[in-house]
Design an enzyme around this catalytic site. Structure first.
Site, PDB file in Angstrom:
ATOM      1  N   ASP A   1     -37.646  19.608   7.239  1.00 31.72           N
ATOM      2  CA  ASP A   1     -37.214  18.804   8.380  1.00 31.72           C
ATOM      3  C   ASP A   1     -37.014  19.700   9.610  1.00 31.72           C
ATOM      4  O   ASP A   1     -35.997  19.627  10.297  1.00 31.72           O
ATOM      5  CB  ASP A   1     -35.937  18.046   8.035  1.00 31.72           C
TER       6      ASP A   1
ATOM      7  N   HIS B   1     -36.211  15.501  12.860  1.00 35.90           N
ATOM      8  CA  HIS B   1     -35.774  14.122  13.057  1.00 35.90           C
ATOM      9  C   HIS B   1     -35.103  13.915  14.419  1.00 35.90           C
ATOM     10  O   HIS B   1     -34.784  12.769  14.777  1.00 35.90           O
ATOM     11  CB  HIS B   1     -34.807  13.705  11.941  1.00 35.90           C
TER      12      HIS B   1
ATOM     13  N   SER C   1     -26.897  17.609  15.025  1.00 41.27           N
ATOM     14  CA  SER C   1     -28.045  18.127  14.288  1.00 41.27           C
ATOM     15  C   SER C   1     -28.688  19.267  15.080  1.00 41.27           C
ATOM     16  O   SER C   1     -28.932  19.151  16.288  1.00 41.27           O
ATOM     17  CB  SER C   1     -29.058  17.011  14.055  1.00 41.27           C
TER      18      SER C   1
END
Length: 1254
Positions: free
Chosen positions: A170, A148, A222
């Site tokens: 992910d 993402h 992230s």
């Protein structure tokens, strides 16, 4: 692609990343001892080579030959002139970099420093349009980047790799280039519970979840790795879910054989997405607008309009910061007062105040807008119209207050600021429009300060301040010593927060003093301001001017002048009209957010405790009102609570089931009653009666009364039979004149001697005359003897089992089948079973419930909390009408009032002949405290039981968790166990429950969309931040008072606050069966209800073969001491002989007693001591050691302690138990009375038979 990295390393740890080489490095191996020859480079290349050599010595330990042509390509500046001048700045720059570490203001902690060392190698920034959006990590032989995270890895070698994407995890993954494998970090699947490290400090791992303190992580993190203390990667961060004080991390981690992704509920991805804003239909990054009107200092009005156009965009605050700091694609130097910059685009204002301190209204520069009291520590957050911490120019000045004086902004000293309730308040923090102060209870609130002319400016409002303390004690002063409880408080920080207030363009301020009459003309004095004027004399006398202007042939009463200024914002106050009807607005952060903290609360003095028989007396000494409560731990809790404010004495009944009481903020105390009494169960009859009277008074009275009555009846019957026999014997002689009573009969009956037929003669006469009567005479005594024998036999047979009746359904020591058993669902209650198998020595299996948890399946209906009424500034349409428009706001109300004539401090707001109209609006929104103080309404469904059970058999002693559903199997030491389903389908939770903080309430609530004003659920939403807010508060608007600008309204008091006062006791304090109610998740712990069936499959390997086990013989038992109804109060010595030493299973084969030991060590010709617990006064139970068995018989005494802090570990009794001594006395009494009665019956039968013969 396999997402489990391969552990490929080259004997290195935590080494810095090699410097970027301006040439391509040859990957062919070179001999380690050969030093490549370099041609003489220039000075700059020589310095670079020295730096590369130093770095290479720390990393690869090899020197690489640099191609000549490629080295000349890498020059940052193409200019070749003034090489000596280039060298000096380079040296200067190096000299300036040396003290750089000392210039850091905040030194990272140990965990941060450790992570920085490792991250220097293994992570790379991911950038999009020059902005870091996340990170990629080198783990094992792979480079991993969250899918993402948009952008490109900031490394040319990694950026050109081909990545494979997995939506399940992910992640995007690729093989690491060979020359970068030495940069990768190790990884591990071993994750014991504890603390780990990442870029922002400590990460706690517990229950399969990684959590951090809220605020430690943010979007942009992230892809960051989490390390253990050895520098190995245990997980990669993808995002986080805010759970109040802590944030649960969404991570990708590894198990032994696979990759797993942990995603908590409510997770948000932590990719720093690029925020875009608009200007004239053109998009641009909010953090760096390329346009000219983006600096407030250059074009303030155009900048405010741009901000209003982007107020609802996610990047609004980035645009606001860029506009206020005037940075445009350039490096901005941060300041500790940077968050004060926004206030230079705002201004204070004058607002209507009903009481300015002297009982009269005024337009006050310190008008009170809002008062918030969500913090239970007595802190108030007050919003006023003045601005604190700023000078009149709008720059940060902690010692100043700026306020509006007419059309001008003035400043004063902050030291003159005062806040009052019933007494002066202590001010803890100020910034902008907000004051945080600790105030004593009171019925009003007053804020004042001294202006530049030393005049007191004040505003006073009616306000009931009565803070509710935290915990179970209503204290006033913070204690020196106590306990820390979770609470909320206003954090004294001025940094940007999640809270915000709306700002809008200020209205035109009328001012009659701007007009002056001069020789029939009206002169407008601008004074450097922009004046909007309107005169009814003549034509075209309407407009704006920034210079003095004269209106010819006109009067002051025919003109209206107002100061207009649209280059500042001011707060959207309901006491000040807005400039236009359109909903153009801005917003700024609110300081001093409400946060979760811990508050120190006092601990009430421990009560004086006196233990009595089945009761406890507490003498309470409260220093302030303190809550006292208790409940029973049985099926009927009978909860009780009261507030105690003076010395009191309370007597609590205590049963064998136990009670729990809590005094103030002290932890709850649990007590159990023991079967204590006076007398002795093995003494004289009066001592035995006293013993049983103390235990079972009603049963004892009934038994003694019955026995006494039976004895009296037996004696009376005996006397009656003897008297009847005497009368029958003497009657014939009394009726016969001159008869002489025989000598034997005379002696027996005290009568004269007489002659009569003998027994033989009488029976011979009956045989000759009436044989039927003969057999009846013979059968009567025989029947009487048989009947008496049966009665005595029945009495003896019934009394003996009467002493050993126990509750078999809860047997903790009953012998179980090999594959099935039933254990009581009672925490700490041991269950033991004796398992025998052919060819093996017997084994004792012990099962003990350590912890149980009933977890219902919950469906969140909505959350409800306190609401706030949002009242925008009214819009006043001069000389015209306005109309309401519908808006998507909860409980939105809008009304237009005609015939209003509002006044402001400078004069009438409108100047026209026709009527004016005011558009008033109001709607409902969640209060800012909802994030910390709200109740959740759930529908509860079937509860599942999860138990922690300690299993012991043979050499295995292990604790395991299992779902008690009859399906979930657990393996303990090679044995398979299946628990459940539980014997009773019970749950302490109703179909509808309400969860508030750490309390749970069985309570009905209205469904979503059906709330009632003033009741629980008057506002409803799925979460504290969702957009589906429903409200029904009966909000009503009222007509404004003449001449005053305001928006009067009448809301219904908050249903949530009403519920807090009337909610009653929570399930935590009144749950049956001693349940402990917990939240997060909602569950009931350690409920003592029902039984748990167990199916087990134990292999032969768990047993000891007979040939390997000791052979025990001559086993005997002697009880040394025994106290019944006490926790293992019996001690027995087992004597034995054996052929060899070893371990033997010891077990009680009766429910009468429970042994504490499961195995014992035996020696040749030895003794072993075991402890047992029993509820019987005369227990007799069979004990086995290996294959040998014996019977233990004891005479137990009652316990000495009336009350103990632990429950019994033995079976309870259904009927009173009778000791062996009591049975002996009963048998003796029955035998004596029975003997007398038998003699009387025999005499009567004989006399009757003799008399009937005559």
């Amino acid at each position: 692609m396999n997402y489990i990295p391969t552990q490929t390393f080259y004997g290195r740890r935590w080494r810095p990343r090699p410097a970027f080489r301006p040439w391509q490095v040859s990957m062919q191996p070179t001999p380690t001892m050969v030093t490549p020859m370099l041609q003489a480079p220039d000075l700059q290349a020589q310095q670079m080579q020295q730096l590369i050599s130093a770095v290479s010595a720390l990393t690869t330990k090899q020197n690489v030959k640099a191609p000549k042509g490629q080295r000349q390509k890498k020059q940052q500046k193409p200019k070749e002139k003034k090489e000596n001048q280039k060298k000096k700045p380079t040296q200067k720059k190096k000299q300036q970099q040396k003290p750089k570490p000392q210039a850091k203001k905040k030194k990272p902690g140990r965990r941060e420093r450790m992570c920085m060392k490792i991250e220097n190698d293994c992570i790379f920034e991911v950038k999009l349009d020059g902005k870091v959006t996340g990170y990629a990590c080198l783990v094992g032989d792979k480079v991993m980047k969250p899918a993402h995270v948009k952008g490109t890895i900031d490394n040319p070698d990694l950026a050109k790799l081909t990545y494979k994407k997995s939506s399940k995890y992910d992640l995007e993954c690729a093989q690491i280039p060979v020359h970068m494998k030495s940069d990768a970090s190790k990884y591990t699947h071993e994750k014991p519970e504890g603390h780990y490290n990442w870029h922002h400090g400590a990460v706690q791992y517990s229950g399969g979840r990684f959590t951090i303190p809220t605020g430690a992580g943010k979007p942009g993190d992230s892809g960051r790795p989490i390390f253990d203390n050895k520098g190995r990667v245990v997980a990669i961060v993808l995002g986080g879910a805010n759970e109040g004080a802590r944030t649960a991390l969404s991570v990708v981690t590894w198990t032994k054989d696979m990759v797993t992704r942990v995603t908590p509920e409510g997770t948000e991805e932590w990719s720093a997405a690029l925020m875009m804003c608009i200007l004239a239909n053109t998009s641009f990054p909010c953090s760096s607008p390329p346009c000219y009107p983006c600096c407030y200092e250059k074009q303030p009005e155009q900048t405010l309009r741009m901000l209003e156009d982007n107020v609802n965009r996610p990047g609004y605050y980035e645009l606001l910061e860029a506009s206020m700091t005037c940075r445009n694609r350039s490096r901005h130097r941060r300041s500790v007062t940077e968050h004060f910059n926004v206030y230079k685009a705002t201004r204070p204002y004058l607002a209507y105040c009903a009481d300015c301190g002297d009982g009269y209204f005024c337009y006050s520069p310190v008008a009170i807008e809002k008062i918030r009291d969500e913090a239970p520590d007595g802190m108030l957050k007050i919003q006023v119209s003045a601005q604190i911490g700023l000078d009149k120019a709008g720059t940060h000045a902690h010692t100043k207050i700026r306020y509006m004086a007419g059309h001008d902004v003035q400043e004063s000293k902050r030291d003159s600021l005062r806040v009052y309730t019933s007494a002066a308040c202590s001010i803890h923090g100020t910034m902008g429009h907000f004051i945080v102060a600790h105030c004593p209870p009171g019925d009003y609130l007053k804020v004042s300060f001294e202006d530049a002319d030393s005049h007191v400016k004040a505003c006073k409002v009616q306000y009931k301040h009565d803070p509710l303390p935290v915990g179970r004690e209503k204290f006033v002063v913070r204690p020196h010593f106590g306990v820390e409880l979770p609470c909320t408080s206003y954090q004294l920080t001025t940094a940007p927060t999640d809270e915000e207030i709306d700002m809008h363009t200020p209205p035109d301020i009328p001012d009659r003093t701007l007009l002056s009459q001069t020789a029939g003309n009206v002169k407008i004095t601008a004074g450097g301001r922009t004046i909007r004027y309107n005169c009814t004399c003549g034509r075209d006398n309407v407009g704006t001017t920034s210079t003095d202007k004269t209106i010819n042939t006109c009067k002051i009463d025919q003109c209206h002048a107002a100061v207009t200024s649209h280059d500042k914002w001011q707060f959207t106050s309901p006491f000040v009209p807005r400039a236009d009807q359109t909903a153009r607005r801005g917003k700024v952060h609110v300081p001093f957010p409400l946060t979760n903290v811990t508050c120190r609360v006092p601990l009430a003095r421990a009560p004086d405790v006196t233990y009595g028989k089945k009761e406890v007396t507490l003498r309470l000494h409260p220093d302030h009102p303190t809550l006292f409560s208790y409940r029973s731990l049985g099926a009927e809790p009978h909860p009780y609570e009261e507030w105690v404010d003076k010395f009191s004495e309370r007597i609590i009944p205590v049963t064998e089931e136990g009670i729990e009481y809590q005094w103030g903020n002290n932890p709850p105390v649990r007590l159990w009653a023991q079967l204590t009494t006076e007398g002795k169960p093995h003494g004289w009859p009066h001592e035995i009666i006293q013993y049983y009277y103390g235990l079972y008074p009603a049963a004892t009275i009934a038994a003694v009364s019955g026995a006494s009555l039976m004895a009296l009846l037996t004696l009376a019957a005996t006397c009656c039979m003897l008297a009847t026999a005497r009368r029958k014997c003497l009657t014939p002689y009394a009726l016969t004149p001159g008869a002489v009573v025989p000598l034997t009969l005379g002696l027996l009956c005290c009568a004269p001697r007489a002659n009569a037929a003998s027994f033989a003669e009488t029976m011979a006469y009956l045989w000759d005359e009436n044989k039927t009567l003969f057999w009846m005479e013979f059968a009567a005594p025989a029947a009487a003897l048989a009947l008496l024998a049966c009665c005595i036999k029945s009495l003896i047979c019934c009394c003996k089992p009467f002493s050993f009746l126990v509750l078999l359904s809860l047997g903790a020591s009953a012998k179980a089948y090999e594959h099935t058993a039933t254990i009581p669902n009672v925490v700490g209650f041991p269950y033991k079973a004796h398992i025998e198998r052919n060819g093996f020595s017997p084994m004792t299996l012990q099962l003990e419930v350590v912890e149980t948890s009933w977890e219902p399946t919950l469906n969140l209906e909505y959350i409800t909390c306190e609401y706030k009424t949002v009242v925008p500034s009214p819009f006043i349409k001069c000389c015209g009408t306005s109309e309401c428009s519908s808006k998507e706001q909860p409980d939105y109300q809008c009304k237009v009032y005609t015939g209003v004539y509002p006044f402001m401090w400078g004069g009438a707001y409108c100047f026209c002949d026709s009527e004016n109209t005011q558009l008033s609006e109001a709607y409902v929104d969640r209060s800012d405290v909802c994030k910390h103080d709200h109740a959740s309404a759930y529908k509860a469904h079937t509860a599942s039981l999860k138990a922690t059970i300690r299993i012991s058999y043979g050499t295995i002693n292990q604790t395991t968790e299992a779902f008690v559903n009859g399906e979930h199997a657990v393996n303990v030491g090679g044995s398979k166990f299946i628990f459940g389903p539980i014997s009773t389908a019970w749950s302490p939770f109703d179909n509808k429950i309400v969860v508030y903080k750490d309390d749970v309430y069985n309570q009905d609530f209205p469904p979503y969309g059906s709330g009632q004003p003033g009741r629980f659920g008057d506002i409803q939403s799925r979460t504290v931040e969702s957009k589906d807010l429903y409200a029904n508060t009966a909000l009503k608007l009222s007509r404004p008072s003449p001449g005053v600008v305001h928006v009067p309204y009448t809301p219904t008091p908050s249903g949530f606050k009403y519920w807090l006062k009337e909610k009653g006791s929570s399930l935590n304090t009144k749950a049956p069966f001693g349940c402990k109610i917990k939240t997060n998740p909602v569950r009931a712990m350690d409920c003592a209800v029902g039984s748990i069936p167990v199916s087990m499959d134990i292999p032969d390997s768990a047993f000891t073969r007979v040939v390997d086990a000791p052979a025990v013989t001559d086993l005997s038992c002697q009880v040394v001491v025994c106290t019944h109804s006490s926790d293992f109060g019996g001690v027995a010595t087992l004597s034995y002989k054996t052929d060899k030493p070893g371990k033997c299973a010891v077990h009680s084969h009766s429910n009468v007693a429970t042994l504490q030991e499961a195995t014992v060590d035996v020696k040749e010709d030895g003794k072993v001591t075991v402890h047992f617990s029993t509820a019987s006064a005369s227990p007799a139970f069979k004990v086995s050691v290996c294959d040998a068995k014996t019977t233990c018989t004891a005479a137990c005494e009652p316990p000495k302690d009336h009350i103990v802090p632990y429950g019994a570990s033995h079976n309870n009794q259904v009927f009173p138990d009778m000791s062996g001594t009591a049975m002996t006395w009963v048998q003796r009494l029955a035998s004596g009375l029975g003997g007398l009665a038998l003699i009387a019956v025999v005499v009567l039968v004989l006399v009757t038979c003799i008399t009937m013969r005559r």
